[in-house]
Design an enzyme around this catalytic site. Structure first.
Site, short mmCIF file in Angstrom:
data_model
loop_
_atom_site.label_atom_id
_atom_site.label_comp_id
_atom_site.label_asym_id
_atom_site.label_seq_id
_atom_site.Cartn_x
_atom_site.Cartn_y
_atom_site.Cartn_z
N TYR A 1 -7.37 -8.85 11.39
CA TYR A 1 -6.09 -8.60 12.08
C TYR A 1 -6.21 -9.16 13.49
O TYR A 1 -7.09 -8.75 14.25
CB TYR A 1 -5.78 -7.11 12.11
CG TYR A 1 -5.42 -6.55 10.74
CD1 TYR A 1 -4.19 -6.84 10.16
CD2 TYR A 1 -6.31 -5.76 10.02
CE1 TYR A 1 -3.86 -6.34 8.89
CE2 TYR A 1 -5.98 -5.26 8.76
CZ TYR A 1 -4.75 -5.56 8.21
OH TYR A 1 -4.41 -5.07 6.97
N ASN B 1 -12.09 -0.77 -1.34
CA ASN B 1 -11.48 -1.30 -0.12
C ASN B 1 -12.31 -0.93 1.09
O ASN B 1 -12.66 0.25 1.27
CB ASN B 1 -10.07 -0.71 0.05
CG ASN B 1 -9.42 -1.15 1.35
OD1 ASN B 1 -9.05 -2.31 1.48
ND2 ASN B 1 -9.29 -0.24 2.30
N GLU B 2 -12.64 -1.90 1.90
CA GLU B 2 -13.31 -1.69 3.20
C GLU B 2 -14.38 -0.60 3.12
O GLU B 2 -14.37 0.36 3.92
CB GLU B 2 -12.27 -1.37 4.29
CG GLU B 2 -11.33 -2.53 4.54
CD GLU B 2 -10.43 -2.38 5.75
OE1 GLU B 2 -10.36 -1.29 6.32
OE2 GLU B 2 -9.80 -3.39 6.13
N GLN C 1 1.23 -6.22 5.63
CA GLN C 1 1.55 -5.94 4.24
C GLN C 1 2.88 -6.62 3.92
O GLN C 1 3.22 -7.56 4.64
CB GLN C 1 1.59 -4.44 4.03
CG GLN C 1 0.22 -3.79 4.32
CD GLN C 1 0.12 -2.30 3.99
OE1 GLN C 1 0.99 -1.71 3.40
NE2 GLN C 1 -0.99 -1.67 4.39
N GLU D 1 0.85 -1.20 0.00
CA GLU D 1 0.00 0.00 0.00
C GLU D 1 0.88 1.24 0.00
O GLU D 1 1.98 1.24 0.58
CB GLU D 1 -0.90 0.00 1.24
CG GLU D 1 -1.77 1.26 1.35
CD GLU D 1 -2.89 1.17 2.38
OE1 GLU D 1 -2.98 0.16 3.09
OE2 GLU D 1 -3.69 2.13 2.43
N GLU E 1 -6.61 -9.11 3.26
CA GLU E 1 -5.80 -8.46 4.31
C GLU E 1 -5.90 -9.33 5.55
O GLU E 1 -7.01 -9.50 6.09
CB GLU E 1 -6.32 -7.06 4.64
CG GLU E 1 -5.85 -5.99 3.70
CD GLU E 1 -6.21 -4.59 4.17
OE1 GLU E 1 -6.12 -4.29 5.37
OE2 GLU E 1 -6.59 -3.79 3.29
N ASN F 1 -6.74 1.66 2.56
CA ASN F 1 -7.48 2.91 2.71
C ASN F 1 -7.00 3.97 1.72
O ASN F 1 -7.77 4.83 1.29
CB ASN F 1 -7.33 3.43 4.14
CG ASN F 1 -7.93 2.48 5.16
OD1 ASN F 1 -8.73 1.61 4.82
ND2 ASN F 1 -7.53 2.63 6.42
#
Ligand code: AHR
Length: 503
Positions: free
Chosen positions: A244, A172-173, A350, A27, A292, A72
């Site tokens: 996560y 994304n999200e 990442q 990212e 992710e 993000n």
């Protein structure tokens, strides 16, 4: 001493393995791109500024597909800013990470890096500040052979051949309030549908992933997946999952029990995707992209997420991983393998510096974090197909499940080489475990060709620039194979890989 047994049969197959589960993520955030993979002037940089020490570690990690450019960051990104002559590219405020983005690195640089390192690219389109029309223009720039304004623009930038990017994420999200341009499930489902439709019209060979929930704890989790897929089921191939792992009570046992949550997450999303299929009487199966995932909790406070003054590539969320994190990552990989029939893609987040298996110093060294090792060993040895493992193991009661087996394991078979590989996590922290594996139907004349463990008596041990191999693979001392019976002693709190092959 606890003992456990695993029975595996050559004919009992879960699925062929899609090696895109060994993905990572780059990212535009902190030092992942800048001073991570890209640092002109670094002693190892090539003529494009790609750090060769990081490139070499990336190859050793064995990652197969790399997601780019966010995260993000994606939700405020204009792809046009990152192509064409570097000196003309705009500097912009990045509202995702409160940084200044120089755009010195963009789509074409990432494609060059991917080719040099030997990984498949996975791109995202911005559905935060932009829409289906920009996505259509971007894929035309990347994948259309020529003869149109945008494909000719790519050629004028020095890229005669189309990039042929196959895997695309639709935003994304988008459920997260922290996201630029966050949406309701209905708003997102509609735009994802329209975006997928026009992107496929430009290039029918692509695969598309719709955004699932940002994590399993979101208030809208499950209803989000259902409504989004209800809108775009016919146009997408994947639904994404993000997770996560955290260790709020600083308990290794409890932390390793989080692996059970990943199993629950996968099963739930499969059930929802199949429920949407059922409403249509459709045989189509939406696959899962865990695009992710990682351990992330030590570098998660405000000062790790944002630096004042809009700096260029500040150090953000540079989590330093320890022994128990490596065990969890190895255990989560076992779960992914055991779900190989539906999890066809996954990206540990990442790649470098930002919650990454690789760490670097600007202008200096690059080294392997603890989590590098289980990932690299799994990517190196898991080939072919995943077999069904029948496990009997003592268990413990945990917060994530009433019975958590101490042994967590999976088995893969590579039919081309005949290698059968056992991946095993011993979650018992007090004692070693005697493991017996019955290998049925593989022919008795086999031998152990490699047996390695990740273990350190100190669960908080870390690798640093000055002590890079504190937590590193070491041989398993007690392992034997006679006929179809393999025996091994797994150290307390250890992750293990045992490779067998025909003599
Ligand atoms: O990986 C760090 C961030 O975590 C990503 O940008 C975002 O998608 C997630 O919330």
């Amino acid at each position: 001493m606890p003992s456990a047994r695993l029975i595996v049969d050559h004919d009992f197959i879960i699925s062929d393995l899609d090696r895109r589960i060994f993905g990572t993520f780059v990212e535009h955030m902190g030092r992942c791109v800048y001073t991570g993979i890209f640092e002109p002037g670094h002693p190892t940089a090539d003529d494009q500024g790609f750090r060769q020490d990081v490139a070499e570690l990336t190859r050793e990690l064995g990652t197969t597909i790399v997601r780019y450019p966010g995260g993000n960051f994606l939700s405020g990104y204009n792809w046009e800013d990152g192509v064409g002559p570097v000196e003309k590219r705009p500097r912009r405020l990045d509202l995702a990470w409160f940084s200044t983005e120089t755009n010195a690195f963009g789509t074409n640089e990432f494609m060059d890096w991917s080719r040099k390192v030997g990984v498949e690219p996975m791109f995202g389109v911005n559905l935060g500040t932009r829409d289906h029309d920009e996505a259509r223009r971007f894929i035309e720039y990347c994948n259309h052979p020529g003869g149109t304004e945008l494909s000719e623009l790519r050629k004028s930038h020095g890229y005669e051949k189309p990039h042929d990017i196959k895997f695309w994420c639709l935003g994304n999200e988008m459920d997260g309030p922290w996201q630029i341009g966050a949406k309701t499930a209905g708003e997102y489902g509609r735009i994802a549908h329209e975006t997928a439709k026009v992107m496929r019209w430009v290039d029918p060979s692509i695969e598309l992933a719709a955004c699932g929930s940002s994590n399993r704890d979101m208030a809208t989790y499950a209803r989000w997946e259902y409504e989004v897929l209800d809108h775009c089921f016919d146009y997408v191939d994947f639904i994404s999952l993000h997770t996560y792992f955290q260790n709020p009570h600083d308990s290794t046992e409890e932390f390793l029990g989080n692996i059970e949550l990943l199993e629950a997450f996968i099963r739930e999303v499969v059930a929802i995707a199949d429920a949407v299929a059922a409403t249509r009487r459709s045989p189509k199966r939406i696959m899962l992209s865990l695009d992710e995932w990682n351990v992330w909790y030590k570098a998660r406070t405000h000062e790790h997420l944002r630096k004042p003054g809009w700096p260029e590539h500040p150090p953000l969320i540079e989590e330093v991983y320890n022994t128990e994190d490596a065990l969890l990552v190895g255990g989560a990989l076992i779960t992914l393998l055991n779900n190989a029939d539906r999890v066809k893609c996954a990206c540990i987040a990442q790649l470098v510096n930002i919650i990454g298996p690789i760490m670097t110093e600007p202008g200096g060294a690059a080294w392997r974090q603890t989590i590098f090792h289980p990932f690299a060993l799994t990517a190196r040895h898991a080939h072919g197909r995943v077999l069904r493992s029948l496990i009997s193991s003592p268990s413990y009661a945990g917060k994530t499940a009433p019975e958590i087996p101490y042994l967590h394991a999976c088995v893969t078979e590579d039919e081309t080489t005949g290698q059968v590989t056992i991946f095993a996590l011993n979650r018992h922290l007090g004692e070693p475990m005697d493991l017996e594996v019955l290998l049925r139907g593989f022919g008795g004349n086999r031998q152990v060709v490699e047996a390695l463990q990740i273990h350190h008596p100190n669960m908080k041990a870390v690798n640093t620039k000055d002590a890079q191999d504190t937590v590193a693979p070491a041989p398993i001392e007690k392992v034997s194979l006679e006929g179809d019976r393999l025996q091994a002693r797994l150290l307390p709190g250890s992750w293990n890989v045992i490779v067998t092959a025909p003599r």
